[in-house]
Design an enzyme around this catalytic site. Structure first.
Site, PDB file in Angstrom:
ATOM      1  N   GLU A 280       0.839  -1.207   0.000  1.00 52.61           N
ATOM      2  CA  GLU A 280       0.000   0.000   0.000  1.00 52.61           C
ATOM      3  C   GLU A 280       0.875   1.259   0.000  1.00 52.61           C
ATOM      4  O   GLU A 280       0.557   2.255  -0.649  1.00 52.61           O
ATOM      5  CB  GLU A 280      -0.896  -0.024   1.240  1.00 52.61           C
ATOM      6  CG  GLU A 280      -2.101   0.888   1.149  1.00 52.61           C
ATOM      7  CD  GLU A 280      -3.125   0.550   2.232  1.00 52.61           C
ATOM      8  OE1 GLU A 280      -3.967  -0.322   1.986  1.00 52.61           O
ATOM      9  OE2 GLU A 280      -3.074   1.152   3.313  1.00 52.61           O
ATOM     10  N   GLU A 283       2.083   1.727  -3.419  1.00 50.64           N
ATOM     11  CA  GLU A 283       0.960   2.207  -4.242  1.00 50.64           C
ATOM     12  C   GLU A 283       0.737   3.710  -4.022  1.00 50.64           C
ATOM     13  O   GLU A 283       0.528   4.463  -4.976  1.00 50.64           O
ATOM     14  CB  GLU A 283      -0.308   1.418  -3.874  1.00 50.64           C
ATOM     15  CG  GLU A 283      -1.485   1.762  -4.763  1.00 50.64           C
ATOM     16  CD  GLU A 283      -2.793   1.105  -4.313  1.00 50.64           C
ATOM     17  OE1 GLU A 283      -2.791   0.325  -3.339  1.00 50.64           O
ATOM     18  OE2 GLU A 283      -3.828   1.410  -4.949  1.00 50.64           O
ATOM     19  N   CYS A 307      -8.629  -2.034   3.994  1.00 50.38           N
ATOM     20  CA  CYS A 307      -8.517  -3.271   4.770  1.00 50.38           C
ATOM     21  C   CYS A 307      -9.725  -3.558   5.638  1.00 50.38           C
ATOM     22  O   CYS A 307      -9.874  -4.653   6.159  1.00 50.38           O
ATOM     23  CB  CYS A 307      -7.248  -3.272   5.596  1.00 50.38           C
ATOM     24  SG  CYS A 307      -6.924  -1.746   6.431  1.00 50.38           S
ATOM     25  N   SER A 327      -7.422   1.897  -2.051  1.00 52.33           N
ATOM     26  CA  SER A 327      -6.191   1.163  -2.390  1.00 52.33           C
ATOM     27  C   SER A 327      -6.605  -0.162  -3.030  1.00 52.33           C
ATOM     28  O   SER A 327      -7.610  -0.764  -2.643  1.00 52.33           O
ATOM     29  CB  SER A 327      -5.400   0.900  -1.109  1.00 52.33           C
ATOM     30  OG  SER A 327      -4.489  -0.147  -1.324  1.00 52.33           O
ATOM     31  N   LYS A 366     -15.473  -9.561   8.304  1.00 52.54           N
ATOM     32  CA  LYS A 366     -14.438 -10.411   7.706  1.00 52.54           C
ATOM     33  C   LYS A 366     -15.040 -11.726   7.198  1.00 52.54           C
ATOM     34  O   LYS A 366     -14.514 -12.337   6.267  1.00 52.54           O
ATOM     35  CB  LYS A 366     -13.341 -10.707   8.725  1.00 52.54           C
ATOM     36  CG  LYS A 366     -12.498  -9.493   9.078  1.00 52.54           C
ATOM     37  CD  LYS A 366     -11.431  -9.263   8.033  1.00 52.54           C
ATOM     38  CE  LYS A 366     -10.736  -7.930   8.249  1.00 52.54           C
ATOM     39  NZ  LYS A 366      -9.997  -7.505   7.062  1.00 52.54           N
ATOM     40  N   GLU A 369     -16.318 -10.707   3.921  1.00 53.56           N
ATOM     41  CA  GLU A 369     -15.195 -10.460   3.004  1.00 53.56           C
ATOM     42  C   GLU A 369     -14.642 -11.778   2.449  1.00 53.56           C
ATOM     43  O   GLU A 369     -14.371 -11.900   1.252  1.00 53.56           O
ATOM     44  CB  GLU A 369     -14.094  -9.708   3.756  1.00 53.56           C
ATOM     45  CG  GLU A 369     -12.887  -9.359   2.903  1.00 53.56           C
ATOM     46  CD  GLU A 369     -11.770  -8.705   3.718  1.00 53.56           C
ATOM     47  OE1 GLU A 369     -11.422  -9.222   4.800  1.00 53.56           O
ATOM     48  OE2 GLU A 369     -11.228  -7.691   3.261  1.00 53.56           O
ATOM     49  N   GLU A 374     -14.507 -12.029  -5.290  1.00 48.45           N
ATOM     50  CA  GLU A 374     -13.149 -11.633  -5.738  1.00 48.45           C
ATOM     51  C   GLU A 374     -12.063 -12.434  -5.033  1.00 48.45           C
ATOM     52  O   GLU A 374     -10.910 -12.445  -5.479  1.00 48.45           O
ATOM     53  CB  GLU A 374     -12.876 -10.152  -5.411  1.00 48.45           C
ATOM     54  CG  GLU A 374     -13.813  -9.132  -6.035  1.00 48.45           C
ATOM     55  CD  GLU A 374     -14.993  -8.800  -5.126  1.00 48.45           C
ATOM     56  OE1 GLU A 374     -15.206  -9.522  -4.129  1.00 48.45           O
ATOM     57  OE2 GLU A 374     -15.715  -7.837  -5.444  1.00 48.45           O
ATOM     58  N   CYS A 523     -10.351  -1.943  14.734  1.00 45.47           N
ATOM     59  CA  CYS A 523     -10.693  -3.369  14.912  1.00 45.47           C
ATOM     60  C   CYS A 523     -10.812  -3.776  16.367  1.00 45.47           C
ATOM     61  O   CYS A 523     -11.514  -4.723  16.688  1.00 45.47           O
ATOM     62  CB  CYS A 523      -9.647  -4.238  14.259  1.00 45.47           C
ATOM     63  SG  CYS A 523      -9.712  -4.136  12.501  1.00 45.47           S
TER      64      CYS A 523
HETATM   65 FE1  HC0 Z   1      -8.321  -5.750  11.679  1.00 44.81          FE
HETATM   66 FE2  HC0 Z   1      -6.767  -5.981   9.711  1.00 44.81          FE
HETATM   67  S1  HC0 Z   1      -6.385  -4.627  11.520  1.00 44.81           S
HETATM   68  S2  HC0 Z   1      -8.882  -5.195   9.526  1.00 44.81           S
HETATM   69  O1  HC0 Z   1      -9.069  -4.309  12.263  1.00 44.81           O
HETATM   70  O2  HC0 Z   1      -5.718  -3.999   7.892  1.00 44.81           O
HETATM   71  O3  HC0 Z   1     -10.693  -7.531  11.666  1.00 44.81           O
HETATM   72  O4  HC0 Z   1      -7.385  -6.782  14.308  1.00 44.81           O
HETATM   73  O5  HC0 Z   1      -7.074  -8.349  11.049  1.00 44.81           O
HETATM   74  O6  HC0 Z   1      -7.344  -7.929   7.498  1.00 44.81           O
HETATM   75  O7  HC0 Z   1      -4.030  -6.928   9.944  1.00 44.81           O
HETATM   76  C1  HC0 Z   1      -9.818  -6.875  11.765  1.00 44.81           C
HETATM   77  C2  HC0 Z   1      -7.846  -6.372  13.375  1.00 44.81           C
HETATM   78  C3  HC0 Z   1      -7.323  -7.255  10.930  1.00 44.81           C
HETATM   79  C4  HC0 Z   1      -7.054  -7.216   8.307  1.00 44.81           C
HETATM   80  C5  HC0 Z   1      -5.022  -6.637   9.828  1.00 44.81           C
HETATM   81  C6  HC0 Z   1      -6.160  -4.784   8.529  1.00 44.81           C
END
Ligand code: HC0
Length: 589
Positions: A280, A283, A307, A327, A366, A369, A374, A523
Site C-alpha cells: 500500500e 501504491e 482493509c 487502495s 471479515k 469479506e 473476488e 478493529c
Molecule cells: Fe483488523 Fe486488519 S487490523 S482489519 O481491524 O488492515 O478484523 O485486528 O485483522 O485484514 O491486519 C480486523 C484487526 C485485521 C485485516 C489486519 C487490517
C-alpha cells in the site's frame, strides 16, 4: 453543580446529567436495557425506573435529568414490582430456549431475569402467537426476531454510530418489530456486516453466523492441514472474553491454545499487515508520482485504505464514485489467505486443495469479506472460515483448556512473524502510523529516530484525526516529494467516515491519504469482540495494543525478516506481477 439525594445519600453532579449517571457516581447500580453509553437516550424499556420522593412518581432514570433538591429512591417496593413486571412482560414475548441461545450466559435479559427472580408467567395469555422471522441468509450475521426485546439499541447503533440505517422500526404497538427495507434479508440491504448491532444488542436477537462446527470438522479431518491466522486485535480481546480484564494481553497463551485445539499451523495476520504496508505504501508513492510529476489527471487522491471490509461495503453503497480512491490492496486477512494456499503450501509441501485456511478476527464483516467472489486468487477460496474472538473463546471452553494456566508459545514460521507496526493495525490510526514509519525511511533513506516512532496525533478515539507531515531530505528516487506537505486523515466508525467523505466530496478538505476503519476504535472495537463495550473498554484495549508494539524487537514493517524473505523468494518486489495477482483486487460499482 446540581445537588440531590439518592437513597438518602447526597450527591452533586453537573447540570444536564441524568439520575442514572448521578447514581453511578454513588456506585448504585440501576438496571438498564435500552440504555447504552455509546447511544442517544431512548427511554423506551422503562426497566431503569426509580421513585421520585414528593410526587411518588416513577421516572426513567436514564432519561430524566437531575434537578436541585431532587430526592430519589432506587429500591422501593413500587420500583422493584414495576421492574419485575416489565421483565415479566418482556419474557412473555421472548423465545425461552435460552439453553440453545448463542448468548446463553451473556444475555442482559437473562441476567435481569435471574436478578429479579422471575418465576411467574402471569401475562402469558395476553400475548398472541406470532410468526417470528429468523434471517440466516448472510454469511456474517443472523437476526432472530423471537429474541428481540425491541429496545432499538441496534437501530440507534446502525444510524448514529454507523450512519448506515440498514435496520429500522417497522409497524406499531404489538406488531412493532425491527426490520429492513421491505423486510428483506440483511444480506440484501445496505448492511455493512460490521456487527456493531451485535455488540450493542442486549440479547441473542443479533449474532454472528458461527462456523465453529465447520472448523472442528476440518481439524478432525486427517486429510486436511488447517492453517490459522490471528488478527492484531484478537490477542487483546480474547482474554477479556475468557474472564480476564479488558486490555489483558494474551498473545502467547492464545498461540498455545490454538495448538491444543488442533490447528496444524498457527500463524499471524500481523505478517500480512506488514506486507500491506509494503504494497500500500508503494501504491501511495506511485499515485503521488503520477499526480505530482506526470500531472496525470486520472490519478485518484486521496488514496483510502481498503482493509476494513465494513468500510469497503459502505463506500460501495454510499460513495461508489470514490471506489477508484480505494487502495487496490486486499486486506491483510485476504492477502494471508491467498498466500496460505500458494507460498505457504509450497513451503510446507502440502497440496493447496488440502489446506483449510481459518482466520480469527475481531470482526464480523471479515466473514462476509472471505465470501466475496473476488477472493479466490489462489485458485481456491482463499480464506475458508472466519471465526470471531468470541467464537474462538467458545472453542477454548469446549476443549476444556484452562486458558489462564497455559504457558506462552510462539507462532510457527514462516508467515508467523509480525512487527509492532503490524500489531497497531488493530487500533484506529495504526495503519497510518505503520505506513509513516516505513514511508519516512524509504523517502529519506534515514532511520526514524526512536523517539519519533510513536506518532501521537494519529492515536486515540477521536472521530476524525488529521496529520500533516512536511517531507524534507529526500533521496534520489523521491526528490519529487521534497517540501511536499503530506496531508493525512484517520477516522473510525462509519458516521465519522461519512462526515469525512462529505467534506472531501464538497471540496472542504484535501488529503493525500486517509485511513478509514468501520468500527469505533478500529478493529479493537469490532463486532466480533467481547461485549459489553464502551469507550473505557476500548481505551484499555488500545493501551494494550500500543504496549505490545513497544515490547517487540521489530517495530517497522520493512524490517520484518519474513517480509524481506517473501520478496526475495516469491513476490520479487512490491506491486510485482505476482503481487498484483495475489494481493490486489478491485471493486466494481
Ligand atoms: Fe483488523 Fe486488519 S487490523 S482489519 O481491524 O488492515 O478484523 O485486528 O485483522 O485484514 O491486519 C480486523 C484487526 C485485521 C485485516 C489486519 C487490517
Amino acid at each position: 453543580m446540581v445537588n440531590l439525594t439518592i437513597n438518602g445519600i447526597a450527591v452533586s453532579v453537573e447540570e444536564g446529567k441524568t439520575i442514572l449517571e448521578a447514581a453511578e457516581k454513588l456506585h448504585i447500580k440501576i438496571p438498564t436495557l435500552c440504555y447504552h453509553k455509546d447511544l442517544c437516550v431512548a427511554g423506551n424499556c422503562r426497566v431503569c425506573v426509580v421513585e421520585q420522593v414528593g410526587n411518588n412518581k416513577l421516572v426513567a432514570s436514564c432519561a430524566m435529568p437531575v434537578s436541585e433538591g431532587m430526592e430519589i429512591n432506587t429500591n422501593t417496593l413500587k420500583v422493584r414490582n414495576c421492574r419485575k413486571h416489565i421483565i415479566e412482560l418482556l419474557l412473555t414475548e421472548h423465545n425461552e430456549e435460552c439453553t440453545k441461545c448463542y448468548r446463553n450466559g451473556h444475555c442482559e435479559l437473562q441476567e435481569l431475569s435471574a436478578e429479579y427472580q422471575i418465576t411467574n408467567q402471569d401475562f402469558i395469555d395476553l400475548v398472541p402467537d406470532k410468526n417470528y422471522t429468523v434471517d440466516r441468509i448472510s454469511p456474517a450475521l443472523e437476526k432472530d426476531d423471537s429474541k428481540c426485546i425491541r429496545c432499538q439499541r441496534c437501530v440507534r447503533t446502525c444510524a448514529e454510530i454507523q450512519s448506515v440505517g440498514a435496520i429500522a422500526v417497522a409497524h406499531k404497538g404489538s406488531e412493532m418489530k425491527i426490520s429492513t427495507v421491505f423486510d428483506r434479508a440483511l444480506d440484501e440491504v445496505v448492511c455493512t456486516n460490521c456487527g456493531q448491532c451485535i455488540v450493542h444488542c442486549p440479547t441473542g436477537a443479533l449474532t454472528e453466523k458461527s462456523y465453529v462446527e465447520k472448523v472442528w470438522d476440518a481439524i478432525a479431518d486427517p486429510d486436511t492441514h488447517v492453517v490459522v491466522q490471528t488478527a492484531p486485535a484478537v490477542r487483546i480481546g480474547l482474554g477479556e472474553e475468557l474472564g480476564l480484564g479488558a486490555g489483558t494481553r494474551v498473545t502467547g497463551k492464545m498461540v498455545s491454545a490454538l495448538r491444543r485445539l488442533g490447528f496444524d499451523s498457527v500463524l499471524d495476520t500481523d505478517f500480512t499487515a506488514d506486507l500491506t504496508i509494503m504494497e500500500e505504501g508503494t501504491e501511495l508513492l506511485t499515485r503521488l508520482k503520477r499526480a505530482l510529476v506526470e500531472d496525470d489527471p486520472d490519478v485518484a487522491l486521496p488514496m483510502a485504505t481498503s482493509c476494513s471490509p465494513g468500510w469497503v461495503k459502505y463506500i460501495e453503497h454510499k460513495y461508489p464514485e470514490y471506489l477508484p480512491n480505494l487502495s487496490t490492496c486486499k486486506s491483510p486477512q485476504q492477502m494471508f489467505g491467498a498466500l496460505a494456499k500458494t507460498y505457504y503450501a509450497k513451503n510446507i509441501g502440502v497440496e493447496p486443495q488440502n489446506i483449510i485456511s481459518v482466520s480469527i478476527m475481531p470482526c464480523t464483516a471479515k466473514k462476509y469479506e472471505a465470501n466475496r467472489p473476488e477472493m479466490k486468487d489462489s485458485g481456491y477460496k482463499d480464506v475458508d472460515y472466519v471465526l470471531t474472538t468470541r467464537e474462538l473463546a467458545v472453542m477454548i471452553r469446549q476443549a476444556g483448556i484452562e486458558f489462564e494456566k497455559l504457558s506462552d508459545e510462539n507462532y510457527d514460521s514462516i508467515m508467523g512473524t509480525g512487527s509492532g507496526a503490524g500489531i497497531i493495525f488493530g487500533a484506529t490510526g495504526g495503519v497510518m502510523e505503520a505506513a509513516l514509519r516505513t514511508a519516512y525511511e524509504i523517502i529519506t533513506g534515514r532511520e526514524v529516530p526512536f523517539e519519533n516512532l510513536e506518532i501521537l496525533p494519529v492515536r486515540g478515539l477521536e472521530g476524525v484525526k488529521e496529520a500533516s507531515i512536511k517531507i524534507e531530505g529526500t533521496v534520489a528516487d523521491w526528490n519529487f516529494l521534497e517540501g511536499v506537505e503530506l496531508k493525512c486523515a484517520i477516522t473510525n466508525g462509519l458516521e465519522n467516515a461519512h462526515r469525512l467523505m462529505d467534506d472531501i466530496k464538497n471540496g472542504e478538505r484535501f488529503y493525500h491519504f486517509v485511513e478509514i476503519m468501520a468500527c469505533p476504535g478500529g478493529c479493537l472495537g469490532g463486532g466480533g469482540q467481547p461485549y459489553p463495550v464502551d469507550d473505557e473498554v476500548r481505551m484499555k484495549r488500545m493501551e494494550a495494543i500500543y504496549a505490545e508494539d513497544c515490547e517487540l524487537p521489530i517495530r517497522k514493517s520493512h524490517e520484518n525478516p519474513e517480509i524481506v524473505q517473501i520478496y526475495k523468494d516469491f513476490l520479487e518486489e512490491p506491486l510485482s506481477h505476482k503481487s498484483h495477482k495475489l494481493l490486489h483486487t478491485s471493486y466494481v460499482k
